[in-house]
Write a protein that holds these residues in place. Structure first.
Motif, PDB file in Angstrom:
ATOM      1  N   UNK A 148       9.792  12.210  18.277  1.00 38.37           N
ATOM      2  CA  UNK A 148       9.557  13.196  19.334  1.00 38.37           C
ATOM      3  C   UNK A 148       9.439  14.599  18.759  1.00 38.37           C
ATOM      4  N   UNK A 149      10.194  14.878  17.694  1.00 38.32           N
ATOM      5  CA  UNK A 149      10.211  16.221  17.099  1.00 38.32           C
ATOM      6  C   UNK A 149      10.541  16.101  15.612  1.00 38.32           C
ATOM      7  N   UNK A 150       9.585  15.619  14.804  1.00 41.78           N
ATOM      8  CA  UNK A 150       9.858  15.297  13.401  1.00 41.78           C
ATOM      9  C   UNK A 150      10.415  16.444  12.576  1.00 41.78           C
ATOM     10  N   UNK A 151      10.015  17.661  12.866  1.00 38.49           N
ATOM     11  CA  UNK A 151      10.441  18.797  12.057  1.00 38.49           C
ATOM     12  C   UNK A 151      11.837  19.297  12.411  1.00 38.49           C
ATOM     13  N   UNK A 152      12.375  18.868  13.545  1.00 32.92           N
ATOM     14  CA  UNK A 152      13.665  19.373  14.004  1.00 32.92           C
ATOM     15  C   UNK A 152      14.751  18.294  14.070  1.00 32.92           C
ATOM     16  N   UNK A 153      14.366  17.059  14.385  1.00 28.87           N
ATOM     17  CA  UNK A 153      15.354  15.998  14.550  1.00 28.87           C
ATOM     18  C   UNK A 153      15.332  15.083  13.337  1.00 28.87           C
ATOM     19  N   UNK A 154      16.499  14.907  12.714  1.00 33.28           N
ATOM     20  CA  UNK A 154      16.641  14.010  11.572  1.00 33.28           C
ATOM     21  C   UNK A 154      17.179  12.661  12.051  1.00 33.28           C
ATOM     22  N   UNK A 155      17.265  11.699  11.117  1.00 30.88           N
ATOM     23  CA  UNK A 155      17.845  10.402  11.474  1.00 30.88           C
ATOM     24  C   UNK A 155      19.287  10.569  11.938  1.00 30.88           C
ATOM     25  N   UNK A 156      20.043  11.449  11.269  1.00 27.18           N
ATOM     26  CA  UNK A 156      21.435  11.680  11.655  1.00 27.18           C
ATOM     27  C   UNK A 156      21.520  12.215  13.082  1.00 27.18           C
ATOM     28  N   UNK A 157      20.639  13.151  13.414  1.00 27.58           N
ATOM     29  CA  UNK A 157      20.619  13.673  14.772  1.00 27.58           C
ATOM     30  C   UNK A 157      20.240  12.609  15.781  1.00 27.58           C
ATOM     31  N   UNK A 177       0.843  -1.196   0.000  1.00 31.12           N
ATOM     32  CA  UNK A 177       0.000   0.000   0.000  1.00 31.12           C
ATOM     33  C   UNK A 177       0.879   1.247   0.000  1.00 31.12           C
ATOM     34  N   UNK A 178       0.620   2.155  -0.920  1.00 24.55           N
ATOM     35  CA  UNK A 178       1.339   3.425  -0.989  1.00 24.55           C
ATOM     36  C   UNK A 178       0.342   4.573  -1.114  1.00 24.55           C
ATOM     37  N   UNK A 179       0.790   5.782  -0.839  1.00 20.81           N
ATOM     38  CA  UNK A 179      -0.074   6.955  -0.944  1.00 20.81           C
ATOM     39  C   UNK A 179      -0.293   7.345  -2.398  1.00 20.81           C
ATOM     40  N   UNK A 180      -1.463   7.896  -2.696  1.00 19.87           N
ATOM     41  CA  UNK A 180      -1.663   8.516  -3.994  1.00 19.87           C
ATOM     42  C   UNK A 180      -0.859   9.821  -4.015  1.00 19.87           C
ATOM     43  N   UNK A 181      -0.512  10.328  -5.195  1.00 20.71           N
ATOM     44  CA  UNK A 181       0.242  11.590  -5.258  1.00 20.71           C
ATOM     45  C   UNK A 181      -0.454  12.738  -4.540  1.00 20.71           C
ATOM     46  N   UNK A 182      -1.788  12.806  -4.663  1.00 19.79           N
ATOM     47  CA  UNK A 182      -2.537  13.881  -4.014  1.00 19.79           C
ATOM     48  C   UNK A 182      -2.444  13.762  -2.491  1.00 19.79           C
ATOM     49  N   UNK A 183      -2.580  12.536  -1.981  1.00 18.09           N
ATOM     50  CA  UNK A 183      -2.509  12.337  -0.534  1.00 18.09           C
ATOM     51  C   UNK A 183      -1.114  12.663  -0.007  1.00 18.09           C
ATOM     52  N   UNK A 184      -0.093  12.251  -0.739  1.00 15.74           N
ATOM     53  CA  UNK A 184       1.281  12.546  -0.337  1.00 15.74           C
ATOM     54  C   UNK A 184       1.513  14.053  -0.286  1.00 15.74           C
ATOM     55  N   UNK A 185       0.961  14.774  -1.250  1.00  8.36           N
ATOM     56  CA  UNK A 185       1.108  16.237  -1.280  1.00  8.36           C
ATOM     57  C   UNK A 185       0.392  16.883  -0.099  1.00  8.36           C
ATOM     58  N   UNK A 186      -0.750  16.334   0.280  1.00 10.03           N
ATOM     59  CA  UNK A 186      -1.533  16.921   1.373  1.00 10.03           C
ATOM     60  C   UNK A 186      -0.853  16.778   2.729  1.00 10.03           C
ATOM     61  N   UNK A 187       0.081  15.827   2.837  1.00  6.90           N
ATOM     62  CA  UNK A 187       0.744  15.587   4.121  1.00  6.90           C
ATOM     63  C   UNK A 187       2.042  16.371   4.272  1.00  6.90           C
ATOM     64  N   UNK A 188       2.448  17.093   3.249  1.00  2.99           N
ATOM     65  CA  UNK A 188       3.756  17.743   3.273  1.00  2.99           C
ATOM     66  C   UNK A 188       3.941  18.690   4.445  1.00  2.99           C
ATOM     67  N   UNK A 189       2.876  19.314   4.900  1.00  2.00           N
ATOM     68  CA  UNK A 189       2.982  20.297   5.988  1.00  2.00           C
ATOM     69  C   UNK A 189       2.648  19.715   7.355  1.00  2.00           C
ATOM     70  N   UNK A 190       2.408  18.425   7.437  1.00  2.00           N
ATOM     71  CA  UNK A 190       2.078  17.806   8.731  1.00  2.00           C
ATOM     72  C   UNK A 190       3.291  17.832   9.651  1.00  2.00           C
ATOM     73  N   UNK A 191       3.082  18.283  10.888  1.00  2.00           N
ATOM     74  CA  UNK A 191       4.184  18.308  11.860  1.00  2.00           C
ATOM     75  C   UNK A 191       4.510  16.918  12.397  1.00  2.00           C
ATOM     76  N   UNK A 192       3.716  15.917  12.004  1.00  2.00           N
ATOM     77  CA  UNK A 192       3.948  14.546  12.447  1.00  2.00           C
ATOM     78  C   UNK A 192       4.717  13.731  11.403  1.00  2.00           C
ATOM     79  N   UNK A 193       5.260  14.399  10.418  1.00  2.00           N
ATOM     80  CA  UNK A 193       5.910  13.698   9.317  1.00  2.00           C
ATOM     81  C   UNK A 193       7.208  14.404   8.937  1.00  2.00           C
TER      82      UNK A 193
END
Length: 511
Positions: free
Chosen positions: A342-351, A11-27
């Motif tokens: 814990x903080x998706x928008x600030x912490x990356x995998x490297x961090x 199961x994968x996202x449709x392009x429209x759904x993927x675009x709608x999630x771009x601003x989610x702070x949980x992603x």
């Protein structure tokens, strides 16, 4: 509106759904669902992943701990293989969710603990991983220390083993910093090298000792079945707990599977097979050292000190590679993802990898491996009691409560169906607490000590059953009709695949 596409069980996202999630702070880039192109791991990739993780010093010395507790060699090996066959079950069950929906472990945990409550199982897994990270760095550092002592006056340097430890620790952090795809590539070529080195060590032992040595003919120290089972069950729990960690966060790797068959075949062959083989090599080689050197030498780093510098160099490379492949795959991905969550928008995998390294130092690994009984019964058994209930909840939720149906987009919504009450699913918290409590009762009540001896299994069953019962009519469950309403079911034929793919790209709003 259709928000996801299911094709060949993926199961994968449709392009429209993927675009709608771009601003989610949980992603962020690491927590989002994988794309169709990213589902490219074959059965060999999963096999090499497990070979690289299983061939490590803790596996080599695990059998030594069981023999030191009174088992003979075959009892120790059977216990190890049985434990890994048992833990393979939740590994495959949880990996299925990652492979089907392409989600990492912290996002998977949002299903059962809620958007905020997911931090509980994610952090619990991260703490155990950080401890293992430190243990493997300690073993790798000890190997480097042995090499340097054999070649110079390194032993006269104050704190030389800790200097070697911190150097190897830094190497692990640097490799982990590069991310999961770099880990996959390293495991790909490291797996066959580690197998060759392990078999070469076994051949040396057989030739030098003229056979397997006295340890393989030594009888068990138990005179009755009762004495044996008193050690067997807590030891089995310790063996299960060894990979109970990966049984939880295996979706972090399963999400890249080319198909369900790829992850099932690769893992089913490599996990129990490699653990059994490498544990046997540990027993056989140590048995041979009794004949060759007059004493049992369980620590590979200590064994290397008896060889010429060139052999020590090769052996050190093997130990470093084994510790590195285990560490960056098994003990960095989970805590790094937990930190990101814990903080998706600030912490990356490297961090997150750097945070893992720092946390491992706080665990003081040199103390964790100082006593074999504490290592097996306290460390392994203790975190088995912690992780078993989480495994039970995860399996019950995906297979029984949701029956493998979920909405990808709502996993990234703070107000979606998986947010529950203020982001916490109290039903999972109650089930989690009950699973831990019943094991602790076995620890403090002498007549019920079998509950603690089998803490992982008891916790899994108790928490899984309680959670399944509490969630039987929960509003977050998705019916077949609701799932069909948001999911495009694509034909598996090549022609239909091309046509549907073009339709989605050209008219995403109509999908």
């Amino acid at each position: 509106m259709k928000t996801q596409v299911e094709q060949n069980g993926i199961v994968t996202l449709t392009p429209e759904a993927a675009e709608s999630l771009k601003d989610s702070h949980m992603l962020n880039e690491d927590l989002r669902p994988t794309t169709r192109e990213e589902h490219h791991w074959t059965a060999y990739n999963f096999s090499s992943l497990w070979i690289g993780m299983c061939i490590c010093i803790p596996t080599y010395t695990m059998s030594s701990g069981l023999i030191a507790l009174g088992m003979n060699w075959w009892q120790a090996i059977v216990t190890i293989i049985l434990g890994n066959l048992i833990v393979l079950i939740p590994v495959l069950l949880n990996s299925h969710a990652g492979a089907k929906f392409g989600i990492p472990y912290p996002v998977f945990a949002r299903l059962w603990f809620g958007s905020k409550g997911a931090h509980i199982p994610a952090v619990a897994r991260a703490l155990v991983a950080a401890a293992w990270f430190g243990i493997n760095c300690w073993y790798g550092g000890a190997a480097i220390d042995t090499l340097l002592v054999s070649m110079s006056g390194w032993e006269h340097v104050s704190g030389h083993i800790f200097i070697a430890f911190f150097a190897f620790w830094a190497l692990n952090v640097i490799v982990a910093y590069r991310g999961p795809e770099a880990i996959r590539k390293m495991e790909f070529w490291a797996a066959p090298i580690l197998i060759v080195l392990g078999l070469a060590l076994l051949v040396w032992a057989l030739v030098s000792a003229g056979g397997f040595g006295p340890m393989l003919s030594a009888p068990s120290k138990f005179s009755t079945s009762g004495q044996f089972f008193a050690i067997f069950f807590p030891s089995l729990t310790g063996v299960i707990a060894f990979w109970a960690t990966l049984a939880l966060n295996i979706p972090d790797f399963g999400r890249y599977a080319k198909s369900q068959k790829a992850q099932i075949v690769g893992q089913s062959i490599a996990l129990p097979g490699t653990m059994g083989l490498f544990a046997f090599i540990g027993v056989a080689v140590t048995s041979a050292t009794v004949v060759i050197f007059g004493q049992a030498i369980w620590d590979p780093a200590a064994l290397m000190a008896h060889f010429p510098p060139f052999v020590i160099l090769i052996g050190t490379f093997g130990i470093i590679l084994a510790a590195l492949t285990t560490n960056v795959a098994a003990n960095v991905v989970a805590p790094a993802r937990a930190a990101e969550n814990l903080w998706p928008r600030k912490i990356t995998f490297a961090g997150g990898a750097i945070i893992t390294g720092l946390l491992s130092l706080a665990m003081q690994p040199w103390y964790l491996v100082g006593d074999i009984a504490n290592y097996i019964f306290v460390f392994l058994g203790g975190y088995g009691a912690l992780l078993g209930p989480i495994d039970g909840i995860a399996i019950a939720d995906y297979w029984l409560v949701r029956q493998r149906k979920l909405s990808l987009t709502e996993l990234y919504s703070p107000n979606g169906r998986y947010s529950y009450a203020s982001g916490f699913n109290m039903k999972s918290i109650y089930a989690f607490a009950a699973g831990i409590l019943i094991s602790v009762i076995g620890l403090v009540v002498p007549g019920l000590h079998f509950l603690w001896d089998n803490a992982w299994t008891i916790g899994l069953l108790v928490s899984g059953c309680i959670y399944g019962y509490l969630m039987r009519d929960d509003a977050s469950r998705m019916s077949d009709a609701e799932y069909a309403e948001i999911t495009v079911q694509m034909d598996t034929s090549a022609a239909a695949e091309d046509t549907a793919g073009q339709m989605i790209k050209q008219n995403p709003e109509n999908v």
